[in-house]
Design an enzyme around this catalytic site. Structure first.
Site, PDB file in Angstrom:
ATOM      1  N   GLY A  91       0.809  -1.219   0.000  1.00 12.15           N
ATOM      2  CA  GLY A  91       0.000   0.000   0.000  1.00 12.15           C
ATOM      3  C   GLY A  91       0.835   1.258   0.000  1.00 12.15           C
ATOM      4  N   GLY A 236       1.424  23.732   1.162  1.00  6.54           N
ATOM      5  CA  GLY A 236       0.941  22.991   0.004  1.00  6.54           C
ATOM      6  C   GLY A 236      -0.241  22.116   0.374  1.00  6.54           C
ATOM      7  N   GLY A 239      -0.010  20.491   4.045  1.00  3.72           N
ATOM      8  CA  GLY A 239      -0.183  21.482   5.099  1.00  3.72           C
ATOM      9  C   GLY A 239      -1.595  22.012   5.178  1.00  3.72           C
ATOM     10  N   HIS A 515     -29.910  18.087 -13.644  1.00  7.64           N
ATOM     11  CA  HIS A 515     -30.386  19.206 -12.821  1.00  7.64           C
ATOM     12  C   HIS A 515     -31.255  18.666 -11.682  1.00  7.64           C
ATOM     13  CE1 HIS A 515     -31.853  23.194 -11.765  1.00  7.64           C
ATOM     14  NE2 HIS A 515     -33.079  22.682 -11.735  1.00  7.64           N
TER      15      HIS A 515
END
Length: 535
Positions: A91, A236, A239, A515
């Protein structure tokens, strides 16, 4: 397209049916099988399908993050015998220390933020009596359980498909076609080797990390505490997401950013709106144009963390902060040290491995030659440090291995920041697009859609946000899309597909959007690009 290789062509339908039955049985048995030992799993399926001649495998993949996993799945789909060196980290960063557990923290903290916002709830006619509380250990446990579950699913899928998993870290030996298990010393051979070692957090000089009071994203995901005041070095994606978590749980946050602007890698227009929605309206302040030149850990409840800051240009001391904790979110670097690259004639720059558009490894970044049968995907090549980009590169590498030429279009790979509201994008920023248009000689067009005019967003009381479509006026093709707003990360996929397919704004403007849904924000932008109006 090119014909399938001889290896792929020799497999008849009866053999494929046997493979399907075997993998199905393996999948069912995996759930009840005993714990795996360090001995690599050599399944009957992979032995029966073996066509690797003098090699142990057709493909060896060094690393088992999202990129290595994606490559392994596609390798087996092409009937190639495949081994993965997991380094006991199936992973990789994304699943264990990144994308997956951070989304769990964001989901839990987001619920806390919503339930504590009495003014917002009152507009729905909802009132919450008493204090909204959370259990820090419970929130952290949710993240850990999710990571473990996804990790188990990934490992199970590899076993079910007959991928051999070697627990040790794989390193090159300097001899072609060889990978050594760093744990056991055993050497395995393969016709093709894919390097997918991933990356690790970058810690700047002068910063002392104890993963308790001064920590990287690895430590932050443990959520060992919720500091009253936390400084985050770097503004970035990482953070920003953690500022969302911390402020939702009650912390005050100070960003320390070396560049002149907060959120420097984002599109400027989007960043300005994000600053209003994600920073100004929350207990967050920031310093820009400064380096955290020295960060000293503290002792929880006894001694604060000390952060000395210097001017990014003059290098003069400007301020010293004392905070409860400090998170280092200054990016990531390739995890390529001590994996035999030098012995194999492969030079790196800051740890990054040079590759061509087919993911073939080059001997060096400038005028390098192709290293036969060695490929590199994911963070280690530095093309785009995103988990799904790594997976796409892994699939692309396998395509090239079996003789079907393929190159990943990185301009069409989307990215997202899972704050509340979310930010998502595909393609260059507007500033980059302007430069590209001038250089290549075409005219840049721009059209926007607003969440404030969207019925679904208003029903959610989430009218803040916008979508910006950048396109080539000469061809009508979509160049980039930037979105900030509720569920932006889900909305961006339509735009990514448009960039990948070369769809024009003229074509998109005539496509029907459901919609009332959030995707009508994009419909408004597409229609606006061709002078149409959206209701």
């Amino acid at each position: 397209s090119k014909p399938l290789s001889t290896k792929a062509a020799i497999h008849s339908k009866p053999v494929k049916m046997k493979l399907f039955i075997a993998t199905t049985l393996l999948s069912a048995a995996a759930a009840f099988s005993p714990a795996r030992t360090n001995t690599p799993i050599r399944s009957v399926t992979s032995l029966d399908a073996s066509k690797c001649g003098n090699f142990d495998f057709d493909v060896i993949i060094v690393g088992c993050g999202v990129g290595g996993h994606g490559a392994a799945l596609h390798s087996r789909a092409q009937d190639l015998t495949t081994a993965v060196f997991s380094g006991q980290d199936v992973g990789g960063t994304c699943v264990n220390r990144g994308c997956v557990p951070s989304k769990a923290l964001l989901a839990a903290s987001g619920r806390v933020r919503e339930m504590r916002d009495s003014a917002h709830l009152s507009e729905f006619g909802i009132e919450v009596e008493g204090e909204v509380k959370y259990d820090r250990e419970g929130v952290a446990g949710h993240a850990k359980q999710l990571a473990n579950r996804v990790k188990g699913n990934l490992e199970g899928s590899l076993v079910a498909l007959g991928v051999d998993i070697v627990d040790g870290r794989g390193v090159l030996t300097g001899t072609a076609h060889e990978v050594k298990d760093e744990n056991s010393g055993k050497i395995y051979t393969a016709k093709d080797i894919i390097l997918a070692p991933g990356s690790i957090p970058f810690v700047p000089p002068g910063v002392s990390v104890d993963e308790k009071t001064v920590y990287t994203s690895d430590g932050a995901l443990e959520l060992n505490s919720v500091p009253e005041w936390v400084a985050i070095v770097g503004s970035g994606y990482i953070g920003l997401e953690f500022s969302d978590v911390y402020t939702a749980l009650g912390s005050e946050v100070t960003f320390i950013e070396a560049l002149p602007n907060i959120m420097p890698t984002f599109d400027r227009e989007i960043a300005k709106l994000a600053e209003r929605l994600l920073i100004r309206e929350r207990p967050i302040d920031y310093r820009t144009g400064v380096f955290a030149s020295e960060v000293t850990p503290g002792i929880p409840g006894e001694k604060p963390v000390t952060i000395k800051m210097i001017d990014a240009n003059t290098k003069e001391h400007v301020e010293t902060l004392e905070v409860d904790a400090c998170m280092i979110a200054t990016g990531r670097v390739p995890n390529t040290q001590n994996m035999g690259l030098e012995e194999s004639g492969i030079e790196t720059v800051r740890g990054f491995i040079a590759v061509d558009e087919k993911m073939r490894v080059l001997t060096k970044h400038e005028d390098g030659e192709v290293v036969p049968n060695v490929w590199c995907i994911g963070d280690a090549n530095g093309k785009m440090m995103l988990a799904h980009a790594a997976s796409a590169q892994g699939i692309s590498a396998i395509e090239n291995i079996v003789g079907r030429e393929h190159a990943v279009n990185h301009d069409a790979i989307p990215a997202a920041c899972f704050t509340h509201p979310e930010i998502a994008m595909v393609g260059p920023t507007e500033e980059q697009a302007i430069e590209r248009a001038e250089k290549e000689g075409w005219t840049l067009g721009k059209s926007t859609g607003s969440f404030r005019a969207n019925s679904k967003a208003l029903a959610e009381l989430e009218g803040n946000g916008m979508a910006k479509v950048l396109y080539n006026k000469d061809t009508g093709k979509v160049v980039a899309v930037h979105i900030i707003g509720i569920h932006a990360a889900d909305l961006i996929q339509e735009c990514s597909n448009a960039v990948a397919a070369g769809t024009t704004v003229q074509e998109l403007s005539m496509m029907v959007h459901t919609h009332p849904t959030l995707c009508e924000v994009l419909d408004e932008a597409f229609k606006g690009a061709v002078g149409m109006s959206a209701h």
